[in-house]
Structures are given as C-alpha cells and as structure tokens.
Write an enzyme that holds these catalytic residues in place. Structure first.
Site, PDB file in Angstrom:
ATOM      1  NE  ARG A  45       0.183   1.431   3.371  1.00 50.70           N
ATOM      2  CZ  ARG A  45       1.120   2.316   3.650  1.00 50.70           C
ATOM      3  NH1 ARG A  45       2.408   1.931   3.767  1.00 50.70           N
ATOM      4  NH2 ARG A  45       0.858   3.590   3.816  1.00 50.70           N
ATOM      5  N   GLY A  46       0.257   2.421  -0.071  1.00 44.63           N
ATOM      6  CA  GLY A  46       1.040   3.645  -0.239  1.00 44.63           C
ATOM      7  C   GLY A  46       1.106   3.929  -1.731  1.00 44.63           C
ATOM      8  CB  ALA A  47       0.196   6.939  -3.696  1.00 42.95           C
ATOM      9  NE  ARG A  88      -6.119   0.988  -1.608  1.00 45.90           N
ATOM     10  CZ  ARG A  88      -5.470   1.505  -0.559  1.00 45.90           C
ATOM     11  NH1 ARG A  88      -4.186   1.235  -0.385  1.00 45.90           N
ATOM     12  NH2 ARG A  88      -6.088   2.280   0.299  1.00 45.90           N
ATOM     13  CD  GLN A 195      -3.056   2.705   6.836  1.00 43.98           C
ATOM     14  OE1 GLN A 195      -3.626   3.057   7.861  1.00 43.98           O
ATOM     15  NE2 GLN A 195      -3.690   2.602   5.689  1.00 43.98           N
ATOM     16  CG  ASP A 236      -3.085   7.924  -1.490  1.00 51.22           C
ATOM     17  OD1 ASP A 236      -2.605   8.128  -0.366  1.00 51.22           O
ATOM     18  OD2 ASP A 236      -3.157   6.795  -2.018  1.00 51.22           O
ATOM     19  CG  ASN A 246      -2.108  11.567   2.850  1.00 52.26           C
ATOM     20  OD1 ASN A 246      -1.631  10.667   2.154  1.00 52.26           O
ATOM     21  ND2 ASN A 246      -1.719  11.757   4.089  1.00 52.26           N
ATOM     22  CE  LYS A 247      -4.975   5.678   4.602  1.00 48.61           C
ATOM     23  NZ  LYS A 247      -6.022   4.879   3.892  1.00 48.61           N
TER      24      LYS A 247
END
Ligand code: MRU
Length: 355
Positions: A45-47, A88, A195, A236, A246-247
């Site tokens: 995960r993570g862009a 995603r 996370q 992201d 973002n998150k």
C-alpha cells in the site's frame, strides 16, 4: 533499506504489510491477478508502492502471456491493465504507472514478443530505481524546511513501506536526521487500518529515529502543549490547484496545525500530481469495508448492524498547505502555477494535461 517490493524470476515479492509489525514475512505473487489482490488487500500500500507494484504486475502478466501474435498480446495487455486499474481508485500513481507501461508497450509494438516481454520487465524495474531516487531528492529538498530540533507529526505511513524505499514524508524526516537535526517523530496511529502504529512506528524504530506513538485524537493536545513544530505527510493525489488527497484524518491534522500556527508540509513525487483533476472535490475517494471500522485485529468492537462510514482518504484544501515537496523542488502557493512549473521541468516540451 527495507525491500517493500522487488522483481524476482519467481514473481513480484512483497513484504506483507498486513502482518507487520509482529511478523516480518514476504509473499511472492506469481501472476498479475495475485499482484492485483495484494494491492486490494493492502499487502502492499502507499501510492508510489502501489504504482510500481502495478507496473510489475503488468510486466508479469505480459511475461506469462500465451499470445501468439501482436493482436492477442494487445488484448492481454488491455485486460491486465483493467484488472490492476480496478484495485484502488484514489492513488493516482496507479494510473500514472499503468499509463507509463502502456506508452512503453506501444513503443515496442513492432518488436518480437520476447523482446516486448523483456523490455516491460526492465521498465518496471527502472520505475523502482527511479522511485527511490525521487524520494532521496525529496529528502534533500525537504530537510531544510524542518527545524534543527523539535517534534514532527506525521499521519499514516508515507515511508519506505509506502514507496520502493526511503519514503516521501519519512524520507524528508530521514534526510533531516541524517543532516544532524535532532527530531522526534509523533506518529498518529491512523485509524482504522493503523498504518501509523503498525508501519510508521515499526520502520522509524528500525532506523533508531526517536518516535512516540499517539492515537489520532491526541494530535490537537500535543500541538497545544507545544510538542509539535511541523507536520509532514504524503499524498495519494494532488489536484492541479494543490488540494491534497491523503489518508483519512489528514484534513483534521491540517486544520489543527493551522489553528496552532504550525507548518503543514506535503511530500510527494510528481507521479502523485494529477493536473487533469482541477481541484480536490473531483478526486475519487475509495470507500473500504465497514469491518475495518467495526473490528480491530479480528475482534468486534461495535454492535452488529451499526451504520458505518469508511472513506479511506480525505482532501486537505491547498490553503492549509505550507509547501509541497517534490523531487524537482518545493512548490508554494499559488500552487496552480508552481505545480505546473515543476511538472514542466520533469516533462520538458510536453503540454501539461488539462491545459
Ligand atoms: O491506504 P494506504 O495505506 O495506501 O494510504 C497511504 C497514504 O495515505 C499515504 O500517505 C500516501 O499513499 C502517500 S505514501 C508515500
């Protein structure tokens, strides 16, 4: 350096981020379908990491294609890209990576199939190397913005684990620490997927960077007590006007930072920049399963049948952002012009999308 993902002859190998921090295990995805499900299930995960994982998934799918001619290979390519693109929706690096692999594939259309297969593997591997170099460059540009000592708050994980190595926001922190700054990181735990506690705390402790874990609802109190001197997060997707997706929870942190006069920085590679999306209201926000909210580590913590919202990301309007740190330099408001200029330094001679 932590190996978030790597190409191997047996497939694409990932550190399994769903098992951290208690188990450091690796999984090898042997098909593009397995790579797609690793992205969906957040094994990776993570862009930026999602983007390179998808590129490797495409390379794997084409390497294993049984196509006997170019037309059949084109069909396989389109299908593989569709499967990976559906994993995603918010991380724009996913679509950036697919577009880059498509451009390469189209350039190779006159080549024999084994050559196309080899070149796509090389391209995906190149993207991994470039991602690490971009993070190191971001680190250099961003480190000077951080104070020589003090507390830095971060949200989610924008570290080595969210990229191919070194990290974006955590890369800037790493570079600042490497340059001698005495920083103490406050890591938001980042409900619901955790996370921050599972990944950021794990990777910073591994690097001996002083870290304190807080639950998300403690950030305001830490700022009020003067413990936070700067905030830095990843992204992201950054819209053309500088709005940052973002998150979930990032927006709250940005508003708190503004109230306390604390600079709020975003670190992201230019592959996270989406000039086709004019502002944050147009960013597609991924909705995830309600179970991520109603359960923690498999244990139910909410009554059966309760309604749940679980947007994985929020949008921070650009007016809260003190600077956006990229591998090509630092953008400051007005972002529309500053981001376009950085895009043009990276893509000399091309017209920016959306222009
Ligand atoms: O849902 P995730 O874990 O993929 O979300 C990750 C983030 O929000 C990160 O901050 C972002 O992708 C930047 S990673 C360098």
């Amino acid at each position: 350096m932590i190996k978030t993902l790597e190409w191997t002859d047996g497939g694409v190998r990932f550190i399994d981020q769903t098992k951290l921090p208690t188990e450091e295990t690796y999984v090898t995805c042997k098909s593009y379908e397995e790579v797609a499900s690793a992205i969906r299930l957040m094994v990776v995960r993570g862009a930026p990491a999602i983007g390179v994982a998808a590129a490797m998934g495409i390379a794997l799918g084409i390497r294993d294609s049984q196509a006997a001619n170019q037309a059949a290979l084109n069909c396989d390519f389109d299908h593989i890209c569709d499967v990976l693109a559906a994993t995603r929706p918010t991380a724009v690096n996913l679509f950036w990576a697919i577009r880059r692999m498509r451009t390469k594939f189209e350039q190779l259309s006159a080549q024999p199939i084994p050559e196309v297969q080899q070149q796509l593997i090389t391209e995906a591997q190149r993207m991994l190397v470039e991602d690490i170099a971009a993070n190191e460059a971001m680190g250099k540009h961003g480190a000077v913005l951080l104070p020589s000592s003090g507390g830095i708050l971060t949200h989610c994980n924008a570290g080595a684990l969210a990229t191919c190595g070194y990290g974006t926001a955590l890369g800037v922190i790493r570079a600042a620490v490497e340059s001698g700054k005495k920083l103490h990181v406050f890591a938001d735990e980042t409900r619901p997927f955790l996370q921050g506690s599972r990944l950021t705390a794990w990777e910073l402790l591994k690097d001996d960077i002083p870290t304190t874990l807080i639950s998300d609802n403690m950030a305001g109190a830490m700022m009020q007590q003067g413990k936070i001197d700067a905030v830095i997060v990843g992204a992201d997707r950054i819209a053309a006007n500088g709005d940052v997706a973002n998150k979930i929870g990032t927006y709250t942190v940005a508003v708190l930072a503004k109230e306390h006069g604390i600079p709020f920085y975003v670190a992201a590679p230019l592959s996270t920049l989406d000039l086709e999306t004019p502002d944050g209201s147009r960013v597609p926000i991924e909705q995830r399963a309600s179970k991520e909210v109603t359960h923690i580590a498999g244990k139910q913590i909410a009554p059966d049948g309760v309604k749940v919202e679980n947007p994985a990301f929020d949008v921070t309007p650009h007016r809260y952002v003190a600077a956006i740190i990229t591998e090509r330099g630092v953008a400051r408001a007005p972002y529309t012009e500053a981001l376009r200029e950085l895009w043009e330094t990276e893509n000399a001679g091309l017209d920016p999308p959306g222009s």
